[in-house]
Design a protein around this motif. Structure first.
Motif, mmCIF file in Angstrom:
data_model
loop_
_atom_site.group_PDB
_atom_site.id
_atom_site.type_symbol
_atom_site.label_atom_id
_atom_site.label_comp_id
_atom_site.label_asym_id
_atom_site.label_seq_id
_atom_site.Cartn_x
_atom_site.Cartn_y
_atom_site.Cartn_z
ATOM 1 N N ASP A 91 59.707 38.029 25.997
ATOM 2 C CA ASP A 91 58.738 38.376 24.960
ATOM 3 C C ASP A 91 58.588 37.271 23.919
ATOM 4 O OD1 ASP A 91 58.219 40.874 26.062
ATOM 5 O OD2 ASP A 91 59.902 41.792 25.007
ATOM 6 N N ASP A 92 59.296 36.180 24.088
ATOM 7 C CA ASP A 92 59.329 35.096 23.112
ATOM 8 C C ASP A 92 58.579 33.888 23.662
ATOM 9 O OD1 ASP A 92 59.976 33.061 21.334
ATOM 10 O OD2 ASP A 92 62.091 33.590 21.229
ATOM 11 N N ILE A 93 57.578 33.410 22.935
ATOM 12 C CA ILE A 93 56.781 32.271 23.383
ATOM 13 C C ILE A 93 57.600 30.983 23.460
ATOM 14 C CG2 ILE A 93 55.940 31.577 21.106
ATOM 15 C CD1 ILE A 93 53.186 31.130 22.528
ATOM 16 N N GLU A 94 58.738 30.946 22.794
ATOM 17 C CA GLU A 94 59.597 29.756 22.811
ATOM 18 C C GLU A 94 60.498 29.708 24.047
ATOM 19 O OE1 GLU A 94 59.166 27.323 20.575
ATOM 20 O OE2 GLU A 94 57.688 28.513 19.499
ATOM 21 N N VAL A 95 60.524 30.775 24.839
ATOM 22 C CA VAL A 95 61.291 30.796 26.084
ATOM 23 C C VAL A 95 60.333 30.379 27.190
ATOM 24 C CG1 VAL A 95 62.648 32.177 27.693
ATOM 25 C CG2 VAL A 95 62.791 32.625 25.239
ATOM 26 N N ARG A 96 60.608 29.222 27.759
ATOM 27 C CA ARG A 96 59.687 28.615 28.709
ATOM 28 C C ARG A 96 60.433 28.209 29.974
ATOM 29 N NH1 ARG A 96 55.202 28.174 25.698
ATOM 30 N NH2 ARG A 96 54.066 26.880 27.172
ATOM 31 N N GLU A 97 59.691 27.722 30.972
ATOM 32 C CA GLU A 97 60.332 27.304 32.206
ATOM 33 C C GLU A 97 59.550 26.192 32.886
ATOM 34 O OE1 GLU A 97 60.512 30.602 34.910
ATOM 35 O OE2 GLU A 97 58.339 30.872 34.917
ATOM 36 N N LEU A 98 60.302 25.348 33.552
ATOM 37 C CA LEU A 98 59.749 24.384 34.497
ATOM 38 C C LEU A 98 60.080 24.909 35.878
ATOM 39 C CD1 LEU A 98 60.924 20.966 33.019
ATOM 40 C CD2 LEU A 98 58.644 21.971 32.885
ATOM 41 N N ILE A 99 59.176 24.732 36.801
ATOM 42 C CA ILE A 99 59.428 25.164 38.172
ATOM 43 C C ILE A 99 59.452 23.927 39.052
ATOM 44 C CG2 ILE A 99 58.583 26.535 40.107
ATOM 45 C CD1 ILE A 99 57.306 28.403 37.994
ATOM 46 N N PHE A 100 60.528 23.814 39.821
ATOM 47 C CA PHE A 100 60.695 22.661 40.694
ATOM 48 C C PHE A 100 61.261 23.128 42.026
ATOM 49 C CE2 PHE A 100 63.255 19.159 42.407
ATOM 50 C CZ PHE A 100 62.267 18.192 42.506
ATOM 51 N N GLN A 101 60.508 22.907 43.083
ATOM 52 C CA GLN A 101 60.917 23.251 44.447
ATOM 53 C C GLN A 101 61.492 24.668 44.544
ATOM 54 O OE1 GLN A 101 63.298 20.208 46.272
ATOM 55 N NE2 GLN A 101 61.748 18.649 45.971
ATOM 56 N N GLY A 102 60.806 25.602 43.929
ATOM 57 C CA GLY A 102 61.211 27.005 44.024
ATOM 58 C C GLY A 102 62.276 27.435 43.040
ATOM 59 N N TYR A 103 62.763 26.528 42.205
ATOM 60 C CA TYR A 103 63.773 26.859 41.190
ATOM 61 C C TYR A 103 63.142 26.856 39.812
ATOM 62 C CZ TYR A 103 67.352 26.469 44.733
ATOM 63 O OH TYR A 103 68.113 26.677 45.853
ATOM 64 N N ARG A 104 63.604 27.771 39.004
ATOM 65 C CA ARG A 104 63.115 27.914 37.629
ATOM 66 C C ARG A 104 64.173 27.384 36.660
ATOM 67 N NH1 ARG A 104 61.672 34.148 37.176
ATOM 68 N NH2 ARG A 104 60.587 33.458 35.299
ATOM 69 N N MET A 105 63.811 26.355 35.908
ATOM 70 C CA MET A 105 64.681 25.851 34.848
ATOM 71 C C MET A 105 64.170 26.461 33.547
ATOM 72 S SD MET A 105 64.557 23.222 37.353
ATOM 73 C CE MET A 105 63.130 22.355 36.861
ATOM 74 N N MET A 106 64.887 27.467 33.066
ATOM 75 C CA MET A 106 64.458 28.171 31.861
ATOM 76 C C MET A 106 65.078 27.523 30.633
ATOM 77 S SD MET A 106 64.560 32.082 33.093
ATOM 78 C CE MET A 106 63.830 32.531 34.646
ATOM 79 N N TYR A 107 64.254 27.414 29.596
ATOM 80 C CA TYR A 107 64.717 26.742 28.393
ATOM 81 C C TYR A 107 64.133 27.381 27.143
ATOM 82 C CZ TYR A 107 60.218 24.165 28.530
ATOM 83 O OH TYR A 107 58.896 23.819 28.556
ATOM 84 N N LEU A 108 64.771 27.092 26.046
ATOM 85 C CA LEU A 108 64.373 27.602 24.744
ATOM 86 C C LEU A 108 64.004 26.412 23.876
ATOM 87 C CD1 LEU A 108 64.166 29.945 22.705
ATOM 88 C CD2 LEU A 108 66.572 29.577 22.191
ATOM 89 N N VAL A 109 62.823 26.454 23.286
ATOM 90 C CA VAL A 109 62.390 25.400 22.378
ATOM 91 C C VAL A 109 62.814 25.795 20.976
ATOM 92 C CG1 VAL A 109 60.428 24.125 21.444
ATOM 93 C CG2 VAL A 109 60.410 24.868 23.844
ATOM 94 N N GLU A 110 63.666 24.984 20.379
ATOM 95 C CA GLU A 110 64.120 25.221 19.006
ATOM 96 C C GLU A 110 63.532 24.119 18.135
ATOM 97 O OE1 GLU A 110 68.370 25.291 19.421
ATOM 98 O OE2 GLU A 110 68.352 27.356 20.146
ATOM 99 N N ARG A 111 62.324 24.357 17.655
ATOM 100 C CA ARG A 111 61.585 23.334 16.908
ATOM 101 C C ARG A 111 62.301 22.924 15.629
ATOM 102 N NH1 ARG A 111 55.304 24.682 18.016
ATOM 103 N NH2 ARG A 111 55.655 25.830 19.913
ATOM 104 N N SER A 112 62.894 23.886 14.937
ATOM 105 C CA SER A 112 63.563 23.558 13.670
ATOM 106 C C SER A 112 64.759 22.642 13.887
ATOM 107 C CB SER A 112 64.002 24.831 12.948
ATOM 108 O OG SER A 112 64.935 25.548 13.740
ATOM 109 N N ALA A 113 65.382 22.736 15.044
ATOM 110 C CA ALA A 113 66.546 21.901 15.354
ATOM 111 C C ALA A 113 66.154 20.676 16.177
ATOM 112 C CB ALA A 113 67.588 22.719 16.101
ATOM 113 N N GLU A 114 64.850 20.548 16.474
ATOM 114 C CA GLU A 114 64.381 19.434 17.293
ATOM 115 C C GLU A 114 65.144 19.361 18.617
ATOM 116 O OE1 GLU A 114 61.922 16.876 16.733
ATOM 117 O OE2 GLU A 114 61.228 18.333 15.275
#
Length: 100
Positions: A56-79
């Motif tokens: 539900d959080d727009i800052e939780v994102r993912e890259l997809i590579f060869q069927g795998y999901r690398m999920m990450y959190l963007v913390e803009r305040s912490a760069e």
């Protein structure tokens, strides 16, 4: 932005590498290297991945590579971009509470 890998994400990637290495150690190493290159792109473009549909959080994102999901959190305040997990795309994460 800097990239930080959680202990869980590192363990996920190592497990995937070990699994792939059973058939081809060379392919397993190349896979890990390609994942690292893909993730490094987040330094300049942290929002290039799509929003994780199960979160539900727009800052939780993912890259997809060869069927795998690398999920990450963007913390803009912490760069920082925090890689939180690497999972196969076939896994159903919709009912797991640790996605968001």
């Amino acid at each position: 932005m800097r990239i930080d890998w959680s202990a869980v994400a590192v363990e996920d990637l190592l497990d995937i590498r070990d699994y792939l290495a059973r058939d081809s150690p060379l392919y397993a190493q190349q896979f890990v290297e390609q994942v690292m290159v893909a993730v490094e792109g987040l330094v300049d473009l942290p929002l290039m991945g799509r929003q994780v549909p199960e979160a539900d959080d727009i800052e939780v994102r993912e890259l997809i590579f060869q069927g795998y999901r690398m999920m990450y959190l963007v913390e803009r305040s912490a760069e920082r971009v925090a890689i939180v997990t690497v999972v196969h795309g076939s896994r159903d994460l919709e009912h797991q509470s640790d996605v968001s």
